[in-house]
Design a protein around this motif. Structure first.
Motif, mmCIF file in Angstrom:
data_model
loop_
_atom_site.group_PDB
_atom_site.id
_atom_site.type_symbol
_atom_site.label_atom_id
_atom_site.label_comp_id
_atom_site.label_asym_id
_atom_site.label_seq_id
_atom_site.Cartn_x
_atom_site.Cartn_y
_atom_site.Cartn_z
ATOM 1 N N ALA A 187 -65.313 -3.419 40.662
ATOM 2 C CA ALA A 187 -64.708 -2.774 39.282
ATOM 3 C C ALA A 187 -63.801 -1.761 39.674
ATOM 4 O O ALA A 187 -63.785 -1.269 40.687
ATOM 5 N N VAL A 188 -62.672 -1.579 38.645
ATOM 6 C CA VAL A 188 -61.702 -0.578 38.909
ATOM 7 C C VAL A 188 -62.276 0.783 39.227
ATOM 8 O O VAL A 188 -61.931 1.463 40.126
ATOM 9 N N ASP A 189 -63.322 1.062 38.210
ATOM 10 C CA ASP A 189 -64.000 2.386 38.537
ATOM 11 C C ASP A 189 -64.386 2.622 40.027
ATOM 12 O O ASP A 189 -64.514 3.571 40.556
ATOM 13 N N ALA A 190 -64.959 1.390 40.328
ATOM 14 C CA ALA A 190 -65.859 1.801 41.634
ATOM 15 C C ALA A 190 -64.906 1.488 42.854
ATOM 16 O O ALA A 190 -64.964 2.585 43.687
ATOM 17 N N VAL A 191 -63.721 1.136 42.614
ATOM 18 C CA VAL A 191 -62.413 1.249 43.736
ATOM 19 C C VAL A 191 -61.995 2.597 43.532
ATOM 20 O O VAL A 191 -61.835 3.215 44.728
ATOM 21 N N ALA A 192 -61.790 2.982 42.329
ATOM 22 C CA ALA A 192 -61.153 4.516 42.133
ATOM 23 C C ALA A 192 -62.351 5.642 43.054
ATOM 24 O O ALA A 192 -61.878 6.359 43.901
ATOM 25 N N LEU A 193 -63.644 5.255 42.766
ATOM 26 C CA LEU A 193 -64.796 6.191 43.643
ATOM 27 C C LEU A 193 -64.450 6.039 44.743
ATOM 28 O O LEU A 193 -64.519 7.005 45.634
ATOM 29 N N ALA A 194 -64.540 4.791 45.448
ATOM 30 C CA ALA A 194 -64.501 4.414 46.689
ATOM 31 C C ALA A 194 -63.330 5.207 47.611
ATOM 32 O O ALA A 194 -63.522 5.294 48.710
ATOM 33 N N VAL A 195 -62.176 5.264 47.057
ATOM 34 C CA VAL A 195 -61.362 5.904 47.710
ATOM 35 C C VAL A 195 -60.758 7.316 47.540
ATOM 36 O O VAL A 195 -59.885 7.842 48.035
ATOM 37 N N GLY A 196 -62.017 8.042 46.783
ATOM 38 C CA GLY A 196 -61.656 9.249 46.329
ATOM 39 C C GLY A 196 -61.450 9.900 45.220
ATOM 40 O O GLY A 196 -61.147 11.026 45.191
ATOM 41 N N TYR A 197 -61.406 9.020 44.149
ATOM 42 C CA TYR A 197 -61.042 9.693 42.820
ATOM 43 C C TYR A 197 -62.144 9.626 41.890
ATOM 44 O O TYR A 197 -62.680 8.510 41.545
ATOM 45 N N ALA A 198 -62.623 10.676 41.727
ATOM 46 C CA ALA A 198 -63.992 10.765 40.847
ATOM 47 C C ALA A 198 -63.828 10.497 39.393
ATOM 48 O O ALA A 198 -64.469 9.985 38.616
ATOM 49 N N ASP A 199 -62.539 10.586 38.947
ATOM 50 C CA ASP A 199 -62.181 10.482 37.643
ATOM 51 C C ASP A 199 -61.254 9.237 37.426
ATOM 52 O O ASP A 199 -60.035 9.134 37.893
ATOM 53 N N PRO A 200 -61.609 8.128 37.176
ATOM 54 C CA PRO A 200 -61.237 6.738 37.234
ATOM 55 C C PRO A 200 -59.858 6.784 36.163
ATOM 56 O O PRO A 200 -58.867 6.156 36.136
ATOM 57 N N VAL A 201 -60.075 7.822 34.983
ATOM 58 C CA VAL A 201 -58.683 7.729 34.241
ATOM 59 C C VAL A 201 -57.364 8.356 35.006
ATOM 60 O O VAL A 201 -56.213 7.859 34.908
ATOM 61 N N PHE A 202 -57.926 9.308 35.747
ATOM 62 C CA PHE A 202 -56.600 9.995 36.626
ATOM 63 C C PHE A 202 -56.197 8.990 37.627
ATOM 64 O O PHE A 202 -55.001 8.657 37.868
ATOM 65 N N PHE A 203 -57.188 8.028 38.359
ATOM 66 C CA PHE A 203 -56.891 6.957 39.350
ATOM 67 C C PHE A 203 -55.903 6.113 38.541
ATOM 68 O O PHE A 203 -54.949 5.612 39.237
ATOM 69 N N ARG A 204 -56.269 5.647 37.277
ATOM 70 C CA ARG A 204 -55.326 4.440 36.925
ATOM 71 C C ARG A 204 -54.061 5.197 36.549
ATOM 72 O O ARG A 204 -53.008 4.361 36.597
ATOM 73 N N ARG A 205 -54.036 6.304 36.259
ATOM 74 C CA ARG A 205 -52.653 7.125 35.750
ATOM 75 C C ARG A 205 -51.943 7.194 36.939
ATOM 76 O O ARG A 205 -50.494 6.783 37.312
ATOM 77 N N ILE A 206 -52.466 7.701 38.175
ATOM 78 C CA ILE A 206 -51.604 7.890 39.177
ATOM 79 C C ILE A 206 -51.254 6.408 40.032
ATOM 80 O O ILE A 206 -50.154 6.150 40.388
ATOM 81 N N PHE A 207 -52.183 5.544 39.955
ATOM 82 C CA PHE A 207 -51.946 4.169 40.470
ATOM 83 C C PHE A 207 -50.634 3.484 39.583
ATOM 84 O O PHE A 207 -49.775 3.047 40.403
ATOM 85 N N LYS A 208 -50.717 3.645 38.175
ATOM 86 C CA LYS A 208 -49.487 2.929 37.719
ATOM 87 C C LYS A 208 -48.306 3.853 37.786
ATOM 88 O O LYS A 208 -47.358 3.148 38.093
ATOM 89 N N ARG A 209 -48.499 5.189 38.066
ATOM 90 C CA ARG A 209 -47.152 5.746 38.256
ATOM 91 C C ARG A 209 -46.554 5.442 39.698
ATOM 92 O O ARG A 209 -45.378 5.291 39.840
ATOM 93 N N SER A 210 -47.444 5.262 40.632
ATOM 94 C CA SER A 210 -47.023 5.002 42.045
ATOM 95 C C SER A 210 -46.862 3.497 42.376
ATOM 96 O O SER A 210 -45.815 3.299 43.209
ATOM 97 N N VAL A 211 -47.632 2.450 41.744
ATOM 98 C CA VAL A 211 -47.455 1.305 42.000
ATOM 99 C C VAL A 211 -46.476 0.351 41.108
ATOM 100 O O VAL A 211 -45.923 -0.588 41.162
#
Length: 228
Positions: A187-211
């Motif tokens: 799951a996307v939330d699990a991916v976020a946690l696995a790579v060091g982002y405890a906040d999945p909302v922040f992960f989605r935001r930074i992923f969208k901005r970068s990718v």
């Protein structure tokens, strides 16, 4: 060549040559939609599937037909995956921008290789980060390993690598996240946690901005994209 064991492929109306040679007798095949009626009329023993882009068929899938002329890219990726593996096919897709380009080029981009340098302190910090990029506040920890004040560390890190420390950490994390999205069903939330982002909302935001696309959209583009 086919009788000797070769894999024989066609694109677009090339299907007609394979049909005329008798290689498609009783097999599924695709072709350009415009010649589908001709194939049905003149080669009724071909099990035509014009709705498909690619159609591997026969013993060992040694016959592969592709649809219109632009399907050369799908055929190329299929063959790359088949003979060199999915990882290499994904690399080729990104390198040559093969696939859906409606989201622009960012989804194809990968982390640029850091500069070669001779700064031993920064190199030690990079080695540590390679195994510990999920750690909280990794920039402060890298500065400690380099035995430098954080401001001095940041300046030397950028000079040595071409990246700011935070930018470098995020790039590593996002490359790992992309790899997980491509190759796992996590799951996307699990991916976020696995790579060091405890906040999945922040992960989605930074992923969208970068990718350039959301994690879910990225997974849709790449995960299993070579399946026929």
């Amino acid at each position: 060549m086919h009788a000797a064991g070769a894999v024989v492929c066609s694109i677009c109306t090339g299907t007609l040559f394979l049909a005329e040679a008798g290689l498609l007798y009783g097999l599924e095949a695709t072709t350009h939609w415009s010649v589908a009626p001709f194939v049905r009329e003149h080669y009724p023993d071909v099990r035509l599937r014009p709705e498909r882009l690619l159609c591997p068929a026969g013993t060992g899938h040694r016959i592969v037909t592709a649809g219109g002329a632009s399907t050369w890219s799908e055929l190329g990726l299929y063959l790359t995956a088949r003979f060199a593996g999915d990882t290499e096919a994904r690399r080729m897709s990104k390198l040559f921008l093969i696939g859906d380009k409606s989201d622009g080029q960012l989804p194809f981009a990968v982390m640029a290789r850091p500069h070669q340098h001779t700064d031993a302190a920064i190199a030690a910090a990079q080695v540590w980060l390679g195994d510990n990029y999920t750690t909280g506040n990794p920039v402060a920890r890298m500065a400690e390993i380099a035995r430098l004040p954080e401001r001095t560390f940041s300046r030397r890190f950028r000079k040595a690598t071409g990246y700011g420390p935070v930018e470098y950490v995020q790039a590593l994390r996002l490359e790992e996240a992309k790899q997980m999205l491509e190759t796992t069903a996590e799951a996307v939330d699990a991916v976020a946690l696995a790579v060091g982002y405890a906040d999945p909302v922040f992960f989605r935001r930074i992923f969208k901005r970068s990718v350039g696309v959301t994690p879910a959209r990225y997974r849709q583009r790449y995960a299993g994209f070579l399946r026929v």
